[in-house]
Design an enzyme around this catalytic site. Structure first.
Site, PDB file in Angstrom:
ATOM      1  N   GLN A   1       0.840  -1.200   0.000  1.00 46.66           N
ATOM      2  CA  GLN A   1       0.000   0.000   0.000  1.00 46.66           C
ATOM      3  C   GLN A   1       0.876   1.252   0.000  1.00 46.66           C
ATOM      4  O   GLN A   1       1.874   1.318   0.714  1.00 46.66           O
ATOM      5  CB  GLN A   1      -0.943   0.042   1.199  1.00 46.66           C
TER       6      GLN A   1
ATOM      7  N   CYS B   1      -6.806   6.518   5.401  1.00 46.07           N
ATOM      8  CA  CYS B   1      -6.202   6.708   6.722  1.00 46.07           C
ATOM      9  C   CYS B   1      -6.644   8.039   7.340  1.00 46.07           C
ATOM     10  O   CYS B   1      -6.519   9.095   6.714  1.00 46.07           O
ATOM     11  CB  CYS B   1      -4.681   6.667   6.625  1.00 46.07           C
TER      12      CYS B   1
ATOM     13  N   GLY C   1     -13.998  -3.176   8.481  1.00 46.46           N
ATOM     14  CA  GLY C   1     -14.498  -2.452   9.641  1.00 46.46           C
ATOM     15  C   GLY C   1     -15.333  -3.319  10.555  1.00 46.46           C
ATOM     16  O   GLY C   1     -16.319  -3.919  10.114  1.00 46.46           O
ATOM     17  N   ASP C   2     -14.921  -3.442  11.819  1.00 52.62           N
ATOM     18  CA  ASP C   2     -15.667  -4.183  12.842  1.00 52.62           C
ATOM     19  C   ASP C   2     -15.815  -5.670  12.532  1.00 52.62           C
ATOM     20  O   ASP C   2     -16.761  -6.312  13.002  1.00 52.62           O
ATOM     21  CB  ASP C   2     -17.055  -3.574  13.063  1.00 52.62           C
TER      22      ASP C   2
ATOM     23  N   GLY D   1      -8.543  -5.779  10.219  1.00 53.12           N
ATOM     24  CA  GLY D   1      -7.472  -4.904  10.657  1.00 53.12           C
ATOM     25  C   GLY D   1      -7.128  -5.103  12.110  1.00 53.12           C
ATOM     26  O   GLY D   1      -6.484  -6.064  12.499  1.00 53.12           O
ATOM     27  N   ARG D   2      -7.603  -4.178  12.961  1.00 57.65           N
ATOM     28  CA  ARG D   2      -7.163  -4.148  14.367  1.00 57.65           C
ATOM     29  C   ARG D   2      -7.472  -5.429  15.136  1.00 57.65           C
ATOM     30  O   ARG D   2      -6.741  -5.787  16.062  1.00 57.65           O
ATOM     31  CB  ARG D   2      -7.806  -2.951  15.067  1.00 57.65           C
TER      32      ARG D   2
END
Length: 322
Positions: free
Chosen positions: A70, A101, A200-201, A223-224
């Protein structure tokens, strides 16, 4: 799943994350079932100005194929020149452009999610990039409060030549607070012909399946939730294939994964480039006594003490999980 000429073994991807998705972590996620992993985002300006630290984030190996890099910036010309250098050096399978971002450092420079305010510039960046490199180009966006404008931006990205788009269902202002709205990815999937990936989520087996079913997207990106938890990809892949929740010992798994991760950091000579204590603490989140383990890790003097702290608090012997 297929993106242009690139075939993937599945449709569950690891998101690019600054200070997280180095090669050791990516390799672990791939081994546990991630269909592809992306590098930490690389500054196009840094590449052009010969920053070896930034450029080295593209380091990969044959075991990681297919592999994505990326890139971010705000100039079509600079992004294209940097991407060409990246392509020639690392031969990635995908080059992704960051339009999502929300970090202040990028936004104040007019990069990342700040570009969502300039759809014409997004179009120019993607178009020039697609005309410059032979590697398939994809884009990752956040959403605007206005869903119609978000859909229009996705359409411009497709028109400019991108072969896939990832949609993180939060606005720039939300950062990582609140809930991600997958309605955007669902709408975009209906409006474009290129593959769409929802982000997301997505934190476990159920949210992965629900997101795929609700949006109708071609894939999902995690992601997280994967930080310190690469085994999440094994769990999700298993559930999507069988409909069954995988039975495993989380504490043993996290301990073994931490040992493997620290070993890979040493193998790739990266122990001095990351915050070892911070990274190790990620592996303790969600397990019993995690707070106490993190306190002990904070006081550890070296890798051996970090590992011993986790083993002792979890009561885990030096062995792989069953």
């Amino acid at each position: 799943m297929k993106i242009e000429k690139v075939h993937f073994p599945g449709n569950v991807f690891l998101a690019p994350m600054a200070n997280v998705t180095n090669i050791p972590f990516r390799l672990m996620c791939r081994n546990y079932g991630a269909s592809m992993a992306y590098s930490e985002m690389i500054s196009s300006d840094a590449v052009i100005h010969d920053s070896s630290k930034a450029f080295s984030r593209g380091l990969s190996c044959k075991n990681e194929k297919p592999f994505g890099i990326q890139i971010f910036g705000n100039s079509p010309d600079i992004i294209s020149k940097a991407a060409l250098k990246i392509e020639e050096t690392y031969q990635p399978d995908i080059i992704d452009v960051n339009f999502g971002c929300p970090a202040h450092l990028l936004v104040k420079d007019g990069s990342g999610s700040a570009l969502l305010r300039s759809p014409d510039l997004i179009y120019s960046i993607v178009k020039e990039l697609c005309e410059t490199v032979s590697t398939p180009v994809t884009a990752k966006i956040r959403v605007l409060k206005d869903i119609e404008r978000t859909v229009q931006i996705a359409g411009l990205i497709e028109k400019a030549g991108a072969c896939a788009i990832t949609v993180h269902g939060r606005t720039q202002q939300q950062h990582y607070a609140g809930k991600a709205s997958h309605e955007y990815a669902k709408r975009i999937k209906c409006e474009v012909t290129i593959p769409v990936i929802a982000n997301g989520d997505i934190i476990d087996e159920i949210s992965a399946k629900d997101t795929l079913e609700y949006t109708g997207c071609d894939g999902i990106m995690i992601g997280r939730a994967a930080m310190g938890n690469p085994f999440l990809f094994r769990r999700i892949s298993h559930y999507l294939k069988t409909g069954e929740i995988l039975d495993y010992n989380e504490c043993r798994q996290r301990t073994a994964d931490l040992e493997e991760y620290l070993g890979l950091l040493e193998k790739y000579d990266l122990t001095d480039t990351v915050n070892l204590r911070s990274h190790a603490q990620w592996f303790t989140k969600g397990i019993r006594g995690g707070k106490n383990i993190r306190n002990r890790i904070a006081d550890a003097k070296d890798i051996d003490e970090i590992i011993d702290s986790v083993r002792q608090m979890c009561g885990v012997a030096h062995e792989k999980p069953v």
